[in-house]
Design a protein around this motif. Sequence first.
Motif, mmCIF file in Angstrom:
data_model
loop_
_atom_site.group_PDB
_atom_site.id
_atom_site.type_symbol
_atom_site.label_atom_id
_atom_site.label_comp_id
_atom_site.label_asym_id
_atom_site.label_seq_id
_atom_site.Cartn_x
_atom_site.Cartn_y
_atom_site.Cartn_z
ATOM 1 N N ILE A 180 0.896 -1.247 -0.173
ATOM 2 C CA ILE A 180 -0.020 0.004 0.013
ATOM 3 C C ILE A 180 0.890 1.254 -0.124
ATOM 4 O O ILE A 180 0.850 2.231 -0.805
ATOM 5 C CB ILE A 180 -0.940 -0.019 1.148
ATOM 6 C CG1 ILE A 180 -2.066 -1.287 1.212
ATOM 7 C CG2 ILE A 180 -1.506 1.309 1.258
ATOM 8 C CD1 ILE A 180 -2.910 -1.413 2.246
ATOM 9 N N GLU A 181 1.830 1.227 0.954
ATOM 10 C CA GLU A 181 2.685 2.389 0.877
ATOM 11 C C GLU A 181 3.562 2.577 -0.378
ATOM 12 O O GLU A 181 3.585 3.850 -0.800
ATOM 13 C CB GLU A 181 3.893 2.229 2.012
ATOM 14 C CG GLU A 181 3.364 2.507 3.377
ATOM 15 C CD GLU A 181 4.687 2.650 4.233
ATOM 16 O OE1 GLU A 181 5.623 1.820 4.149
ATOM 17 O OE2 GLU A 181 4.537 3.506 5.221
ATOM 18 N N LYS A 182 3.645 1.726 -0.992
ATOM 19 C CA LYS A 182 4.517 1.869 -2.448
ATOM 20 C C LYS A 182 3.447 2.591 -3.328
ATOM 21 O O LYS A 182 4.029 3.220 -4.404
ATOM 22 C CB LYS A 182 4.859 0.426 -2.954
ATOM 23 C CG LYS A 182 5.471 0.489 -4.422
ATOM 24 C CD LYS A 182 6.006 -0.754 -4.685
ATOM 25 C CE LYS A 182 4.938 -1.620 -5.455
ATOM 26 N NZ LYS A 182 5.215 -2.890 -5.769
ATOM 27 N N LYS A 183 2.084 2.068 -3.432
ATOM 28 C CA LYS A 183 1.083 2.780 -4.215
ATOM 29 C C LYS A 183 0.627 4.150 -3.812
ATOM 30 O O LYS A 183 0.565 4.846 -4.579
ATOM 31 C CB LYS A 183 -0.078 1.818 -4.265
ATOM 32 C CG LYS A 183 0.128 0.577 -4.975
ATOM 33 C CD LYS A 183 -0.972 -0.320 -5.173
ATOM 34 C CE LYS A 183 -0.819 -1.548 -5.739
ATOM 35 N NZ LYS A 183 -0.387 -1.334 -7.221
ATOM 36 N N VAL A 184 0.933 4.606 -2.360
ATOM 37 C CA VAL A 184 0.380 5.843 -2.151
ATOM 38 C C VAL A 184 1.596 6.760 -1.900
ATOM 39 O O VAL A 184 1.368 7.951 -1.814
ATOM 40 C CB VAL A 184 -0.513 5.880 -1.086
ATOM 41 C CG1 VAL A 184 -1.790 5.022 -1.253
ATOM 42 C CG2 VAL A 184 0.256 5.301 0.340
ATOM 43 N N SER A 185 2.701 6.337 -1.868
ATOM 44 C CA SER A 185 3.672 7.327 -1.752
ATOM 45 C C SER A 185 4.138 8.465 -2.836
ATOM 46 O O SER A 185 4.414 9.308 -2.288
ATOM 47 C CB SER A 185 5.205 6.440 -1.600
ATOM 48 O OG SER A 185 5.386 6.043 -2.914
ATOM 49 N N SER A 186 3.539 8.401 -3.921
ATOM 50 C CA SER A 186 3.803 9.484 -5.173
ATOM 51 C C SER A 186 2.428 10.224 -5.039
ATOM 52 O O SER A 186 2.551 11.255 -5.728
ATOM 53 C CB SER A 186 4.035 8.792 -6.067
ATOM 54 O OG SER A 186 2.785 7.965 -6.815
ATOM 55 N N LEU A 187 1.475 10.030 -4.037
ATOM 56 C CA LEU A 187 0.321 10.731 -4.136
ATOM 57 C C LEU A 187 0.586 12.168 -3.456
ATOM 58 O O LEU A 187 1.200 12.076 -2.478
ATOM 59 C CB LEU A 187 -0.761 9.959 -3.462
ATOM 60 C CG LEU A 187 -1.479 8.732 -4.370
ATOM 61 C CD1 LEU A 187 -2.470 7.941 -3.517
ATOM 62 C CD2 LEU A 187 -1.809 9.087 -5.475
ATOM 63 N N PRO A 188 -0.142 13.115 -3.908
ATOM 64 C CA PRO A 188 0.301 14.472 -3.449
ATOM 65 C C PRO A 188 -0.618 14.702 -2.330
ATOM 66 O O PRO A 188 -1.704 13.943 -1.904
ATOM 67 C CB PRO A 188 -0.349 15.658 -4.374
ATOM 68 C CG PRO A 188 -1.376 14.732 -5.192
ATOM 69 C CD PRO A 188 -0.944 13.255 -5.136
ATOM 70 N N PHE A 189 -0.053 15.517 -1.171
ATOM 71 C CA PHE A 189 -1.068 15.801 0.191
ATOM 72 C C PHE A 189 -1.842 16.560 -0.325
ATOM 73 O O PHE A 189 -1.771 17.634 -0.769
ATOM 74 C CB PHE A 189 -0.172 16.245 1.296
ATOM 75 C CG PHE A 189 0.824 15.298 1.695
ATOM 76 C CD1 PHE A 189 0.378 14.335 2.852
ATOM 77 C CD2 PHE A 189 2.082 15.105 1.490
ATOM 78 C CE1 PHE A 189 0.925 13.504 3.371
ATOM 79 C CE2 PHE A 189 2.954 14.119 2.257
ATOM 80 C CZ PHE A 189 2.220 13.222 3.113
ATOM 81 N N LEU A 190 -3.141 16.293 0.114
ATOM 82 C CA LEU A 190 -4.423 17.360 -0.347
ATOM 83 C C LEU A 190 -4.666 18.131 0.950
ATOM 84 O O LEU A 190 -5.474 19.180 0.631
ATOM 85 C CB LEU A 190 -5.640 16.551 -0.837
ATOM 86 C CG LEU A 190 -5.282 15.567 -1.962
ATOM 87 C CD1 LEU A 190 -6.786 14.826 -2.268
ATOM 88 C CD2 LEU A 190 -5.024 16.347 -3.021
#
Length: 136
Positions: free
Chosen positions: A104-114
Amino acid sequence: MVRYLRSVDVPEGRLILITPPPLCEAAWAQECLQQGCKLNRLNSVVGEYARACLQVAQDCGADALDLWSLMQKDGQDFSSYLSDGLHLSPKGNEFVFSHLWPLIEKKVSSLPFLLPYWRDIAEARPELSLLGDGDH
């Protein structure tokens, strides 16, 4: 399941398929006896489902967590991961978490903070931090 997720525009790259855990036949047989029936599942058949799950993941480009293999790795006793031979115990849930979280961390690590980091939110007037000028 994957077809449905595709139909609602969930990209395969966001999916993580999870194989079933292995079956502890001895413990499940005891559970079945208590319910008045005979053993109705075999670990070898669960393994076939696990392999099918892995094949689907490979075919559609999704990540997979192979619980069936991981829990039996190197011939380890996996019975403590199952409460009744079939369903996960608290220790089994911890095992799943410890292997799923890195995926999960690998998938969300590149997401921006909203939203701002929680420490950056003004306690007295959190709405200013969340909806205001962003200086709080």
